[in-house]
Each structure stands twice: as structure tokens, then as C-alpha cells.
Design a protein around this motif. Structure first.
Motif, PDB file in Angstrom:
ATOM      1  N   ALA A 132       0.687  -1.245   0.018  1.00  0.00           N
ATOM      2  CA  ALA A 132       0.313  -0.044  -0.146  1.00  0.00           C
ATOM      3  C   ALA A 132       0.612   1.305   0.313  1.00  0.00           C
ATOM      4  N   CYS A 133       0.698   2.220  -1.180  1.00  0.00           N
ATOM      5  CA  CYS A 133       1.105   3.488  -0.600  1.00  0.00           C
ATOM      6  C   CYS A 133       0.978   4.175   0.169  1.00  0.00           C
ATOM      7  N   SER A 134       2.256   5.025   0.798  1.00  0.00           N
ATOM      8  CA  SER A 134       1.899   5.319   2.246  1.00  0.00           C
ATOM      9  C   SER A 134       0.796   6.956   1.535  1.00  0.00           C
ATOM     10  N   TYR A 135       1.800   7.579   0.495  1.00  0.00           N
ATOM     11  CA  TYR A 135       0.671   9.004  -0.173  1.00  0.00           C
ATOM     12  C   TYR A 135      -0.964   8.863  -0.834  1.00  0.00           C
ATOM     13  N   LEU A 136      -0.834   7.459  -1.500  1.00  0.00           N
ATOM     14  CA  LEU A 136      -2.232   7.917  -2.193  1.00  0.00           C
ATOM     15  C   LEU A 136      -2.263   6.290  -2.161  1.00  0.00           C
ATOM     16  N   GLU A 167      -4.867   4.840  -2.588  1.00  0.00           N
ATOM     17  CA  GLU A 167      -5.722   4.193  -3.890  1.00  0.00           C
ATOM     18  C   GLU A 167      -4.736   3.504  -4.324  1.00  0.00           C
ATOM     19  N   GLN A 168      -3.745   3.710  -4.069  1.00  0.00           N
ATOM     20  CA  GLN A 168      -2.777   2.973  -5.815  1.00  0.00           C
ATOM     21  C   GLN A 168      -1.479   2.428  -4.080  1.00  0.00           C
ATOM     22  N   GLN A 169      -0.274   1.072  -5.027  1.00  0.00           N
ATOM     23  CA  GLN A 169      -0.123  -0.207  -4.744  1.00  0.00           C
ATOM     24  C   GLN A 169       1.369   0.377  -4.734  1.00  0.00           C
ATOM     25  N   GLU A 170       2.734   0.291  -4.658  1.00  0.00           N
ATOM     26  CA  GLU A 170       3.337   1.314  -4.375  1.00  0.00           C
ATOM     27  C   GLU A 170       4.611  -0.333  -4.888  1.00  0.00           C
ATOM     28  N   ARG A 171       5.911   0.124  -5.188  1.00  0.00           N
ATOM     29  CA  ARG A 171       7.125  -0.783  -5.117  1.00  0.00           C
ATOM     30  C   ARG A 171       8.165   0.129  -5.836  1.00  0.00           C
ATOM     31  N   VAL A 172       8.808   0.168  -5.250  1.00  0.00           N
ATOM     32  CA  VAL A 172      10.670   0.509  -5.917  1.00  0.00           C
ATOM     33  C   VAL A 172      11.431  -0.429  -6.431  1.00  0.00           C
ATOM     34  N   ALA A 173      12.584   0.018  -7.873  1.00  0.00           N
ATOM     35  CA  ALA A 173      13.542  -0.391  -7.710  1.00  0.00           C
ATOM     36  C   ALA A 173      15.139  -0.077  -6.742  1.00  0.00           C
ATOM     37  N   VAL A 174      15.657  -1.024  -6.705  1.00  0.00           N
ATOM     38  CA  VAL A 174      16.328  -1.104  -5.304  1.00  0.00           C
ATOM     39  C   VAL A 174      18.024  -0.943  -6.218  1.00  0.00           C
ATOM     40  N   ALA A 175      18.705  -0.221  -6.543  1.00  0.00           N
ATOM     41  CA  ALA A 175      20.333  -0.278  -6.771  1.00  0.00           C
ATOM     42  C   ALA A 175      21.202  -1.446  -5.767  1.00  0.00           C
ATOM     43  N   LEU A 176      20.948  -2.429  -6.333  1.00  0.00           N
ATOM     44  CA  LEU A 176      21.910  -3.365  -5.535  1.00  0.00           C
ATOM     45  C   LEU A 176      23.099  -3.773  -5.275  1.00  0.00           C
ATOM     46  N   ASP A 177      23.960  -2.376  -6.393  1.00  0.00           N
ATOM     47  CA  ASP A 177      25.545  -2.763  -6.608  1.00  0.00           C
ATOM     48  C   ASP A 177      26.403  -1.913  -5.191  1.00  0.00           C
ATOM     49  N   THR A 178      26.720  -1.908  -4.293  1.00  0.00           N
ATOM     50  CA  THR A 178      27.419  -1.802  -3.680  1.00  0.00           C
ATOM     51  C   THR A 178      28.681  -0.097  -4.215  1.00  0.00           C
ATOM     52  N   GLN A 179      29.486  -0.290  -4.963  1.00  0.00           N
ATOM     53  CA  GLN A 179      29.929   0.084  -5.982  1.00  0.00           C
ATOM     54  C   GLN A 179      29.918   1.920  -6.203  1.00  0.00           C
ATOM     55  N   MET A 180      28.762   1.830  -5.505  1.00  0.00           N
ATOM     56  CA  MET A 180      27.651   3.616  -6.362  1.00  0.00           C
ATOM     57  C   MET A 180      27.591   3.381  -4.624  1.00  0.00           C
ATOM     58  N   CYS A 239      -0.595  14.973  -3.496  1.00  0.00           N
ATOM     59  CA  CYS A 239      -0.823  15.339  -1.839  1.00  0.00           C
ATOM     60  C   CYS A 239      -0.229  16.247  -1.688  1.00  0.00           C
ATOM     61  N   PRO A 240      -1.281  16.864  -0.716  1.00  0.00           N
ATOM     62  CA  PRO A 240      -1.686  18.146  -0.308  1.00  0.00           C
ATOM     63  C   PRO A 240       0.059  18.424   0.594  1.00  0.00           C
ATOM     64  N   ALA A 241      -0.217  17.694   1.320  1.00  0.00           N
ATOM     65  CA  ALA A 241       1.134  17.824   1.623  1.00  0.00           C
ATOM     66  C   ALA A 241       2.249  18.338   1.281  1.00  0.00           C
ATOM     67  N   MET A 242       2.682  18.314  -0.036  1.00  0.00           N
ATOM     68  CA  MET A 242       4.011  18.074  -0.021  1.00  0.00           C
ATOM     69  C   MET A 242       4.008  19.581  -1.475  1.00  0.00           C
ATOM     70  N   ASN A 243       2.933  19.347  -1.529  1.00  0.00           N
ATOM     71  CA  ASN A 243       2.539  20.646  -2.568  1.00  0.00           C
ATOM     72  C   ASN A 243       3.612  21.912  -2.217  1.00  0.00           C
ATOM     73  N   TYR A 244       3.568  22.334  -0.898  1.00  0.00           N
ATOM     74  CA  TYR A 244       5.075  23.131  -0.403  1.00  0.00           C
ATOM     75  C   TYR A 244       6.520  23.600  -1.330  1.00  0.00           C
ATOM     76  N   LYS A 245       6.870  22.297  -2.010  1.00  0.00           N
ATOM     77  CA  LYS A 245       7.695  22.456  -2.372  1.00  0.00           C
ATOM     78  C   LYS A 245       8.499  22.810  -4.251  1.00  0.00           C
ATOM     79  N   VAL A 246       6.714  22.799  -4.204  1.00  0.00           N
ATOM     80  CA  VAL A 246       7.082  23.152  -5.828  1.00  0.00           C
ATOM     81  C   VAL A 246       6.576  24.990  -5.514  1.00  0.00           C
ATOM     82  N   ARG A 247       6.685  25.612  -4.773  1.00  0.00           N
ATOM     83  CA  ARG A 247       6.574  26.425  -4.610  1.00  0.00           C
ATOM     84  C   ARG A 247       8.175  27.298  -4.426  1.00  0.00           C
TER      85      ARG A 247
END
Length: 232
Positions: A17-21, A23-36, A210-218
Motif C-alpha cells: 500500500a502506498c504511503s501517500y496515495l 488507492e495506489q500500490q507502491e513498489r521500488v527499484a533498489v540499486a544493488l551494487d555497493t560500488q554505487m 498529495c497536499p502535504a507535498m505542495n510546498y515543494k513546488v513553491r
């Protein structure tokens, strides 16, 4: 950078379950290379829409949604808006100090913030060890912008510092202050970036729904990463 982005090993999390929306499902891509795990390589990954959580570098990779847009502010070109200047004027009794470690009483402030503002979130109940694991890592310079009203600590903004940019990682503050401390913390982080000769301040992800994030575009001038191109 010592590795092409297309050659980075990526792992995908399960959907949840998405923390922000809700009604949406969330998944993330994780960079696995430790040299990063260097400041220089992480800065390149930031410019390609990644973020970190502790030692983990990730990027939204949702099946049915692309609402999350990485957003950054040009510190060298930034001009505060009228509302941001009003916030600065109202905070004239405040001052900030960037430190290498958090003040000893940081957890009291963090606990109050989580309990009053995010009691239904994943970080409740507040735990000191969990937050330290979430905010720290061994390969990146992380600093802590402390905001005081006189001698009283009222906010801490965790800030990652790279060769040419900074990243606003997480901010917590006294929930009883009737002022936009989140906006003020970004204004102070921009000031720190300017003083340090950094070009970009990364603000994480912007979700228009997400209204809580709208301050960023200001914050002008900002850019959003849309279809792997920065626009703004």
C-alpha cells in the motif's frame, strides 16, 4: 562515475500500500551494487531520480502509477517568494547551525513530532535506533541543520552533502509552532547550499495529488524529473 547506469543491478520490492496515495500500490527499484555507495556516484543517482533510506538507494517503480516526480531547486538561482519572505520575517528570532551530529535532546523533539503529526504512519511509535538506521550511512556525508528559537531547539533537518549538491533527507520539528517550519528548513538548507557553493538542493519526490507535498513546488527555480528529463 565508474559504472554506466544501464548496467546497475536493480532489484524490485513487492507491491504494498502506498504511503501517500491510499488507492495506489507502491513498489521500488533498489540499486544493488555497493560500488554505487560513494558521494560522487550517489550524486549521479540523485540526478536520475533515486533517493536513499539508510544504506539503501531506491527509486519508485510502481506498476500502475508514476505520480512521484523527483524535484530539485537551483540554489544559485533561487529567489524567495513573497510568502517565503514573510516566513523569514516571522522567524527573525530563529537561527540555524549546521552540525555533524544531532544535539543530545534530539529524540525528545523527534518523539513529539512523530506522536503528534504522524501517529498513524509507519514511524510510529518513535524508536531511536530505527531513526538512526533510517537517517545514517557509512559512505555519505550527512549533516544536521539545527534550528533554534533563542536557545530552544525547535527543528532538525537531516541534510546529505555531495560534491556539487545537497539533499533534504528528513525534517522533524516542534509541532506546536504556528509557522511553516518545513518551508523554513528548506530556506535554510538553500542558504547553506549557497554558502557551500552547491548548485542543487534535492527535495525528494513531488506528488501533485498529495497536499502535504505542495510546498515543494513553491521554491523557484525548481525542476522536476519527467520521463528522465529535468524540466522547469
Amino acid at each position: 562515475m565508474n559504472q554506466d547506469l544501464h548496467q546497475i543491478k536493480i532489484g524490485l520490492t513487492d507491491n504494498h500500500a502506498c504511503s501517500y496515495l491510499p488507492e495506489q500500490q507502491e513498489r521500488v527499484a533498489v540499486a544493488l551494487d555497493t560500488q554505487m555507495h560513494t558521494p560522487e556516484n550517489y550524486e549521479v543517482l540523485l540526478a536520475n531520480g533515486f533517493r536513499r533510506s539508510g544504506e539503501t538507494i531506491y527509486k519508485p517503480h510502481c506498476d500502475q502509477c508514476n505520480a512521484c516526480k523527483a524535484i530539485r531547486v537551483s540554489a544559485s538561482e533561487f529567489k524567495p517568494s513573497k510568502s517565503q519572505r514573510r516566513i523569514l520575517n516571522k522567524s527573525k528570532t530563529f537561527h540555524w547551525i549546521m552540525k555533524d551530529e544531532m544535539d543530545e535532546d534530539w529524540f525528545d523533539l523527534y518523539s513529539e513530532y512523530i506522536t503528534k503529526r504522524h501517529h498513524s504512519g509507519t514511524m510510529f511509535p518513535p524508536k531511536k535506533k530505527e531513526f538512526q538506521q533510517f537517517s545514517k550511512n557509512e559512505w555519505l556525508t550527512t549533516k544536521y541543520l539545527h534550528i533554534y528559537d533563542g536557545t530552544q531547539l525547535i527543528a532538525i533537518a537531516v541534510t546529505d552533502v555531495m560534491p556539487h549538491s545537497t539533499s533534504a533527507f528528513y525534517t522533524f520539528f516542534s509541532p506546536d509552532i504556528e509557522l511553516s517550519i518545513g518551508t523554513l528548513a528548506v530556506l535554510y538548507q538553500i542558504e547553506f547550499s549557497q554558502n557551500s557553493g552547491k548548485h542543487w538542493l534535492y527535495l525528494g519526490y513531488q506528488i501533485d495529488e498529495c497536499p502535504a507535498m505542495n510546498y515543494k513546488v513553491r521554491f523557484q527555480h525548481h525542476q522536476k524529473l519527467v520521463n528522465q528529463r529535468w524540466q522547469g
